[in-house]
Structure formats: structure tokens, C-alpha cells
Design a protein around this motif. Structure first.
Motif, PDB file in Angstrom:
ATOM      1  N   GLU A   2     -10.963  64.632 -46.450  1.00 38.17           N
ATOM      2  CA  GLU A   2     -10.796  64.833 -47.888  1.00 38.17           C
ATOM      3  C   GLU A   2     -11.780  65.882 -48.406  1.00 38.17           C
ATOM      4  N   ALA A   3     -12.952  65.943 -47.810  1.00 41.26           N
ATOM      5  CA  ALA A   3     -13.965  66.903 -48.261  1.00 41.26           C
ATOM      6  C   ALA A   3     -13.730  68.307 -47.703  1.00 41.26           C
ATOM      7  N   ARG A   4     -13.334  68.403 -46.434  1.00 38.13           N
ATOM      8  CA  ARG A   4     -13.270  69.710 -45.762  1.00 38.13           C
ATOM      9  C   ARG A   4     -11.864  70.236 -45.473  1.00 38.13           C
ATOM     10  N   GLU A   5     -10.898  69.381 -45.390  1.00 36.44           N
ATOM     11  CA  GLU A   5      -9.497  69.702 -45.060  1.00 36.44           C
ATOM     12  C   GLU A   5      -9.276  70.001 -43.579  1.00 36.44           C
ATOM     13  N   LEU A   6     -10.134  70.783 -42.963  1.00 38.66           N
ATOM     14  CA  LEU A   6      -9.957  71.204 -41.572  1.00 38.66           C
ATOM     15  C   LEU A   6     -11.192  70.805 -40.781  1.00 38.66           C
ATOM     16  N   ILE A   7     -10.995  70.002 -39.724  1.00 40.72           N
ATOM     17  CA  ILE A   7     -12.141  69.552 -38.932  1.00 40.72           C
ATOM     18  C   ILE A   7     -11.849  69.670 -37.444  1.00 40.72           C
ATOM     19  N   LYS A   8     -12.933  69.698 -36.670  1.00 42.44           N
ATOM     20  CA  LYS A   8     -12.838  69.692 -35.215  1.00 42.44           C
ATOM     21  C   LYS A   8     -13.564  68.467 -34.687  1.00 42.44           C
ATOM     22  N   ILE A   9     -13.013  67.896 -33.616  1.00 43.27           N
ATOM     23  CA  ILE A   9     -13.577  66.725 -32.960  1.00 43.27           C
ATOM     24  C   ILE A   9     -13.670  67.016 -31.470  1.00 43.27           C
ATOM     25  N   THR A  10     -14.746  66.553 -30.848  1.00 42.52           N
ATOM     26  CA  THR A  10     -14.894  66.675 -29.400  1.00 42.52           C
ATOM     27  C   THR A  10     -14.652  65.320 -28.759  1.00 42.52           C
ATOM     28  N   VAL A  11     -13.863  65.305 -27.694  1.00 42.02           N
ATOM     29  CA  VAL A  11     -13.639  64.083 -26.921  1.00 42.02           C
ATOM     30  C   VAL A  11     -14.508  64.198 -25.670  1.00 42.02           C
ATOM     31  N   LEU A  12     -15.456  63.284 -25.528  1.00 46.08           N
ATOM     32  CA  LEU A  12     -16.372  63.316 -24.394  1.00 46.08           C
ATOM     33  C   LEU A  12     -15.673  62.854 -23.119  1.00 46.08           C
ATOM     34  N   GLU A  13     -16.255  63.211 -21.980  1.00 44.87           N
ATOM     35  CA  GLU A  13     -15.672  62.836 -20.688  1.00 44.87           C
ATOM     36  C   GLU A  13     -15.662  61.327 -20.476  1.00 44.87           C
ATOM     37  N   THR A  14     -16.540  60.618 -21.179  1.00 49.03           N
ATOM     38  CA  THR A  14     -16.614  59.161 -21.025  1.00 49.03           C
ATOM     39  C   THR A  14     -15.527  58.427 -21.800  1.00 49.03           C
ATOM     40  N   SER A  15     -14.742  59.151 -22.572  1.00 51.72           N
ATOM     41  CA  SER A  15     -13.692  58.532 -23.371  1.00 51.72           C
ATOM     42  C   SER A  15     -12.629  57.909 -22.466  1.00 51.72           C
ATOM     43  N   PRO A  16     -12.156  56.714 -22.826  1.00 48.31           N
ATOM     44  CA  PRO A  16     -11.149  56.052 -21.986  1.00 48.31           C
ATOM     45  C   PRO A  16      -9.737  56.640 -22.123  1.00 48.31           C
ATOM     46  N   GLU A  17      -9.512  57.481 -23.123  1.00 46.66           N
ATOM     47  CA  GLU A  17      -8.182  58.039 -23.362  1.00 46.66           C
ATOM     48  C   GLU A  17      -8.206  59.564 -23.289  1.00 46.66           C
ATOM     49  N   TYR A  18      -7.039  60.153 -23.169  1.00 47.87           N
ATOM     50  CA  TYR A  18      -6.905  61.606 -23.177  1.00 47.87           C
ATOM     51  C   TYR A  18      -6.981  62.142 -24.603  1.00 47.87           C
ATOM     52  N   ALA A  19      -7.385  63.393 -24.729  1.00 48.42           N
ATOM     53  CA  ALA A  19      -7.543  64.027 -26.043  1.00 48.42           C
ATOM     54  C   ALA A  19      -6.231  64.040 -26.822  1.00 48.42           C
ATOM     55  N   ASN A  20      -5.111  64.283 -26.162  1.00 47.06           N
ATOM     56  CA  ASN A  20      -3.810  64.307 -26.860  1.00 47.06           C
ATOM     57  C   ASN A  20      -3.476  62.952 -27.476  1.00 47.06           C
ATOM     58  N   ASP A  21      -3.737  61.879 -26.734  1.00 45.48           N
ATOM     59  CA  ASP A  21      -3.461  60.537 -27.236  1.00 45.48           C
ATOM     60  C   ASP A  21      -4.374  60.200 -28.409  1.00 45.48           C
ATOM     61  N   ILE A  22      -5.640  60.567 -28.283  1.00 47.41           N
ATOM     62  CA  ILE A  22      -6.599  60.320 -29.361  1.00 47.41           C
ATOM     63  C   ILE A  22      -6.205  61.110 -30.606  1.00 47.41           C
ATOM     64  N   ALA A  23      -5.813  62.368 -30.425  1.00 47.08           N
ATOM     65  CA  ALA A  23      -5.416  63.206 -31.564  1.00 47.08           C
ATOM     66  C   ALA A  23      -4.239  62.594 -32.305  1.00 47.08           C
ATOM     67  N   ASP A  24      -3.246  62.130 -31.579  1.00 46.10           N
ATOM     68  CA  ASP A  24      -2.072  61.525 -32.209  1.00 46.10           C
ATOM     69  C   ASP A  24      -2.433  60.255 -32.973  1.00 46.10           C
ATOM     70  N   GLU A  25      -3.300  59.430 -32.378  1.00 44.11           N
ATOM     71  CA  GLU A  25      -3.691  58.179 -33.029  1.00 44.11           C
ATOM     72  C   GLU A  25      -4.501  58.435 -34.298  1.00 44.11           C
ATOM     73  N   ILE A  26      -5.437  59.373 -34.223  1.00 35.71           N
ATOM     74  CA  ILE A  26      -6.255  59.698 -35.395  1.00 35.71           C
ATOM     75  C   ILE A  26      -5.388  60.293 -36.500  1.00 35.71           C
ATOM     76  N   ALA A  27      -4.485  61.200 -36.129  1.00 35.65           N
ATOM     77  CA  ALA A  27      -3.614  61.838 -37.118  1.00 35.65           C
ATOM     78  C   ALA A  27      -2.762  60.796 -37.840  1.00 35.65           C
ATOM     79  N   GLU A  28      -2.269  59.835 -37.097  1.00 37.04           N
ATOM     80  CA  GLU A  28      -1.453  58.788 -37.707  1.00 37.04           C
ATOM     81  C   GLU A  28      -2.273  57.922 -38.661  1.00 37.04           C
ATOM     82  N   LYS A  29      -3.472  57.551 -38.238  1.00 35.21           N
ATOM     83  CA  LYS A  29      -4.292  56.642 -39.048  1.00 35.21           C
ATOM     84  C   LYS A  29      -4.932  57.329 -40.253  1.00 35.21           C
ATOM     85  N   THR A  30      -5.127  58.648 -40.191  1.00 39.58           N
ATOM     86  CA  THR A  30      -5.735  59.371 -41.313  1.00 39.58           C
ATOM     87  C   THR A  30      -4.706  60.164 -42.115  1.00 39.58           C
TER      88      THR A  30
END
Length: 96
Positions: free
Chosen positions: A40-68
Motif C-alpha cells: 500500500e505504501a510503495r506499490e512495487l516491491i521485491k522479495i528474496t526467497v532464501l535457499e532454506t525456504s521449503p517452497e519454490y519461488a514461483n509457488d511462494i509468489a502465487d500464494e503471496i499475490a493471492e493473499k495480498t
């Protein structure tokens, strides 16, 4: 969102640094709340998915996009770029 809109947002995203990291704890309700506030403050953001993450970046991106209620602009390697137009005073001005 058209391909021109997406290309424009990608060009803007080249200049910004990732402001969140997602690691082994994955996506929590607190993270979604923080991402929602930052979108809401910035409109455009970047997120880093660390290697320790249990999911792939594509799956995380889809889930975050849906929830936000945002749009995935790009997933490149472990970097996710998200966009959501502000409710008031949008600076980027792309209609999604």
C-alpha cells in the motif's frame, strides 16, 4: 495487465532492492500483514526467497499475490517482484 505494463514495471523494479526475505519459516500471517502494508505504501516491491525456504519461488509468489491481492510482475531465480496499485494517489498508475 498487458505485456507493456509488465515490461514497464520490470524496468522500475531493476532500480529497487529486495526489502523482505522468506526463509525456512515460510509464509506467516505476520509476513502477509507486513507485505500488505508495504504494498500500500510503495506499490512495487521485491522479495528474496532464501535457499532454506521449503517452497519454490514461483509457488511462494502465487500464494503471496493471492493473499495480498497483488500481481506477480516477475519471478527471476529467487527474486519475486509484486505490484499492487494504491487505493489513493497512485504514483505508477497502471490499471490491473
Amino acid at each position: 495487465m498487458t505485456s507493456k505494463d509488465r515490461a514497464y514495471l520490470r524496468s522500475l523494479a531493476n532500480q529497487i532492492e529486495p526489502i523482505f526475505q522468506i526463509g525456512k519459516s515460510g509464509i506467516s500471517d505476520n509476513l502477509i500483514k507486513q507485505l500488505d502494508d508495504v504494498l500500500e505504501a510503495r506499490e512495487l516491491i521485491k522479495i528474496t526467497v532464501l535457499e532454506t525456504s521449503p517452497e519454490y519461488a514461483n509457488d511462494i509468489a502465487d500464494e503471496i499475490a493471492e493473499k495480498t491481492r497483488s500481481t506477480v510482475v516477475q519471478v527471476m531465480g529467487r527474486k519475486i517482484t509484486l505490484y499492487r496499485k494504491k487505493k489513493k494517489d497512485s504514483k505508477i498508475g497502471i490499471n490491473v
